[in-house]
Design a protein around this motif. Structure first.
Motif, PDB file in Angstrom:
ATOM      1  N   GLU A  43      31.306  -1.221 -13.198  1.00  0.00           N
ATOM      2  CA  GLU A  43      31.354  -2.629 -13.223  1.00  0.00           C
ATOM      3  C   GLU A  43      29.845  -3.461 -13.490  1.00  0.00           C
ATOM      4  OE1 GLU A  43      32.741  -4.845  -9.634  1.00  0.00           O
ATOM      5  OE2 GLU A  43      33.789  -2.862  -8.959  1.00  0.00           O
ATOM      6  N   ALA A  44      29.076  -2.262 -13.807  1.00  0.00           N
ATOM      7  CA  ALA A  44      27.814  -2.758 -14.159  1.00  0.00           C
ATOM      8  C   ALA A  44      27.771  -4.132 -14.992  1.00  0.00           C
ATOM      9  CB  ALA A  44      26.938  -1.725 -14.857  1.00  0.00           C
ATOM     10  N   GLY A  45      28.507  -4.087 -16.147  1.00  0.00           N
ATOM     11  CA  GLY A  45      28.423  -5.320 -17.110  1.00  0.00           C
ATOM     12  C   GLY A  45      28.609  -6.638 -16.116  1.00  0.00           C
ATOM     13  N   THR A  46      29.647  -6.501 -15.498  1.00  0.00           N
ATOM     14  CA  THR A  46      30.238  -7.602 -14.615  1.00  0.00           C
ATOM     15  C   THR A  46      29.117  -8.217 -13.665  1.00  0.00           C
ATOM     16  OG1 THR A  46      32.518  -6.887 -14.849  1.00  0.00           O
ATOM     17  CG2 THR A  46      32.003  -8.554 -13.208  1.00  0.00           C
ATOM     18  N   ILE A  47      28.550  -7.217 -12.750  1.00  0.00           N
ATOM     19  CA  ILE A  47      27.749  -7.608 -11.896  1.00  0.00           C
ATOM     20  C   ILE A  47      26.503  -7.971 -12.375  1.00  0.00           C
ATOM     21  CG2 ILE A  47      26.346  -6.623  -9.950  1.00  0.00           C
ATOM     22  CD1 ILE A  47      28.424  -4.094 -10.056  1.00  0.00           C
ATOM     23  N   ARG A  48      25.827  -7.704 -13.586  1.00  0.00           N
ATOM     24  CA  ARG A  48      24.737  -8.095 -14.209  1.00  0.00           C
ATOM     25  C   ARG A  48      24.921  -9.628 -14.713  1.00  0.00           C
ATOM     26  NH1 ARG A  48      21.021  -3.681 -17.469  1.00  0.00           N
ATOM     27  NH2 ARG A  48      21.484  -2.011 -16.086  1.00  0.00           N
ATOM     28  N   ARG A  49      26.032  -9.816 -15.289  1.00  0.00           N
ATOM     29  CA  ARG A  49      26.429 -11.358 -15.485  1.00  0.00           C
ATOM     30  C   ARG A  49      26.529 -12.212 -14.320  1.00  0.00           C
ATOM     31  NH1 ARG A  49      29.911  -8.467 -19.012  1.00  0.00           N
ATOM     32  NH2 ARG A  49      31.634  -8.486 -17.932  1.00  0.00           N
ATOM     33  N   GLU A  50      27.006 -11.759 -13.136  1.00  0.00           N
ATOM     34  CA  GLU A  50      27.058 -12.378 -11.914  1.00  0.00           C
ATOM     35  C   GLU A  50      25.644 -12.489 -11.415  1.00  0.00           C
ATOM     36  OE1 GLU A  50      29.116 -10.272  -9.158  1.00  0.00           O
ATOM     37  OE2 GLU A  50      31.305 -10.379 -10.236  1.00  0.00           O
ATOM     38  N   LEU A  51      24.554 -11.734 -11.624  1.00  0.00           N
ATOM     39  CA  LEU A  51      23.421 -12.114 -11.071  1.00  0.00           C
ATOM     40  C   LEU A  51      22.590 -12.795 -12.110  1.00  0.00           C
ATOM     41  CD1 LEU A  51      22.687  -8.513  -9.575  1.00  0.00           C
ATOM     42  CD2 LEU A  51      23.219 -10.570  -8.258  1.00  0.00           C
ATOM     43  N   GLY A  52      23.114 -13.020 -13.244  1.00  0.00           N
ATOM     44  CA  GLY A  52      22.211 -13.664 -14.599  1.00  0.00           C
ATOM     45  C   GLY A  52      21.016 -13.078 -14.974  1.00  0.00           C
ATOM     46  N   LEU A  53      21.420 -11.507 -14.982  1.00  0.00           N
ATOM     47  CA  LEU A  53      20.393 -10.569 -15.617  1.00  0.00           C
ATOM     48  C   LEU A  53      20.735 -10.545 -17.101  1.00  0.00           C
ATOM     49  CD1 LEU A  53      20.707  -7.778 -12.969  1.00  0.00           C
ATOM     50  CD2 LEU A  53      18.976  -9.420 -13.045  1.00  0.00           C
ATOM     51  N   PRO A  54      19.545 -10.531 -17.918  1.00  0.00           N
ATOM     52  CA  PRO A  54      19.768 -10.646 -19.241  1.00  0.00           C
ATOM     53  C   PRO A  54      20.052  -9.276 -19.865  1.00  0.00           C
ATOM     54  CG  PRO A  54      17.391 -10.641 -18.707  1.00  0.00           C
ATOM     55  CD  PRO A  54      18.132 -10.885 -17.559  1.00  0.00           C
ATOM     56  N   PRO A  55      21.206  -9.266 -20.900  1.00  0.00           N
ATOM     57  CA  PRO A  55      21.284  -7.901 -21.337  1.00  0.00           C
ATOM     58  C   PRO A  55      20.419  -7.233 -22.283  1.00  0.00           C
ATOM     59  CG  PRO A  55      22.382  -9.783 -22.567  1.00  0.00           C
ATOM     60  CD  PRO A  55      21.751 -10.403 -21.484  1.00  0.00           C
ATOM     61  N   GLY A  56      20.399  -6.086 -22.209  1.00  0.00           N
ATOM     62  CA  GLY A  56      19.288  -5.297 -23.026  1.00  0.00           C
ATOM     63  C   GLY A  56      18.002  -4.971 -22.425  1.00  0.00           C
TER      64      GLY A  56
END
Length: 387
Positions: free
Chosen positions: A198-211
């Motif tokens: 779920e890493a991608g989903t969780i990062r989007r929920e937290l507003g963490l920028p990709p990369g």
């Protein structure tokens, strides 16, 4: 004095845990996990919280929902009031087979009161290596430590500790001769495993920028957790190694100072303080490395959870390690090494990458069964000794 309970094959053990808080933290979350894994037919668990105020803790409702009960007593800063409340509780809600203290030095006085109330099994667990602070204590504090040590010696029947360092802090350098057992409290591996992928989903929920790599920390905002030093390490990392994000999970009294330091550094877009969260196992999958610069610990359950999620870690030499950890994924540094050395160690951790263990040896489902077996044996032995 309350009459000690009589065990029968059909009666569950009655256990009272003593703790200083039921806010989200390592010991507190473990208590909830323990309750979730104790069969109600075999054990019933209550929690007595020595809280500075009467407010409910973050986890009170969870304990009640799992079939436990939560009671609040005066703060340990009011020792006579606390002992009076404990004795009243034991009289009104007992009899208990076991009183298990997770309060550090003050637990000695609590267990002595439990002995005088007739509780047969009285357990102290040391969760903290407090030796550095205890050695620097003033005269008044030293008198308190001696008094609590004497009370502990008179009140305890069983000594447990989460590490050798924690054992020495509460039970003295000869802790092994006193029959102290080392225990692993355990973490909820099922919850950690369920969030894998779920890493991608969780990062989007937290507003963490990709990369950008995410450096993480889990812990209550207390001085020992060293959040301000962690911010300086993060600043050094940005300067030496490039963009990154810092995810801080937890809450507590030091949070306002930490937030002020974030603003002072101009890191409001890079440092994410998400507060006390019920989904810490999920958040671990949003991280790429775990950094833990505590001044002292016992055995960190947050670090065990990070290990279960396969996170490479950088920890201070004030954090005891367990041989059952993936030690090759952990780098240990002294706090005196400085922010630049820590930043470079974080970069090395990120380069190592995640390595999820197949079957870590600290599953709370297993350790809960071991603790229940310990309680049962201790209670039966106490019953055999009673006249």
């Amino acid at each position: 004095m309350t009459q000690p309970p009589t065990l029968t094959p059909h009666r569950p053990l009655r256990i009272l845990h003593l703790t200083g808080t039921l806010d989200r933290g390592g010991i507190e979350s473990w208590l909830v996990n323990l309750l979730a894994h104790l069969p109600p037919a075999e054990a019933r668990m209550d929690v007595l919280v020595a809280s500075p105020g009467p407010r409910p803790g973050d986890l009170d409702r969870l304990v009640w929902g799992l079939g436990g009960r939560v009671f609040h007593a005066p703060s340990t800063r009011r020792p006579l009031a606390f002992v009076a409340a404990l004795r009243r509780h034991l009289r009104e809600h007992g009899p208990y087979d076991v009183v298990h203290s997770h309060i550090h030095h003050f637990g000695g006085l609590a267990l002595l009161a439990a002995r005088l109330a007739g509780v047969p099994v009285r357990v102290a667990t040391s969760h903290l290596d407090s030796r550095r602070g205890d050695a620097a204590a003033g005269q008044g504090r030293r008198l308190y430590l001696r008094a609590m040590g004497a009370a502990l010696g008179a009140g305890v029947t069983h000594r447990l500790a989460v590490s050798e360092e924690a054992a020495a802090a509460l039970f003295g350098p000869r802790w092994q001769e006193r029959g102290t057992r080392l225990v692993t409290l355990g973490v909820d591996l099922d919850a950690v495993r369920a969030a894998r992928g779920e890493a991608g989903t969780i990062r989007r929920e937290l507003g963490l920028p990709p990369g950008e790599p995410v450096i993480g920390h889990v812990g209550q905002f207390r001085p020992q957790k060293n959040h301000l030093f962690l911010l300086d390490v993060f600043a050094a990392y940005l300067q030496r190694h490039g963009p990154a994000q810092l995810l801080l999970v937890g809450d507590g009294g030091e949070r306002p100072r930490t937030e002020a330091r974030v603003r002072e550094l101009g890191f409001s877009e890079r440092v994410h303080l998400v507060g006390s969260r019920p989904d810490v196992p999920r958040l671990l999958w949003a991280m790429d490395a775990f950094v833990f610069p505590s001044t002292h610990e016992g055995l960190s359950l947050a670090l065990l959870e990070a290990q279960a999620a396969g996170l490479p870690a950088v920890v201070s030499d004030g954090v005891p390690l367990d041989r059952r950890m993936q030690l090759e994924t952990v780098e240990v540094l002294g706090l005196g090494a400085g922010e630049a050395a820590w930043a470079d160690a974080v970069a090395r951790a990120l380069a190592r990458g995640r390595a999820v263990p197949e079957a870590p040896d600290f599953d709370v489902a297993r350790t809960s069964r071991e603790l229940l077996a310990f309680y049962t044996q201790a209670a039966r032995q106490a019953e055999c000794r009673s006249p």
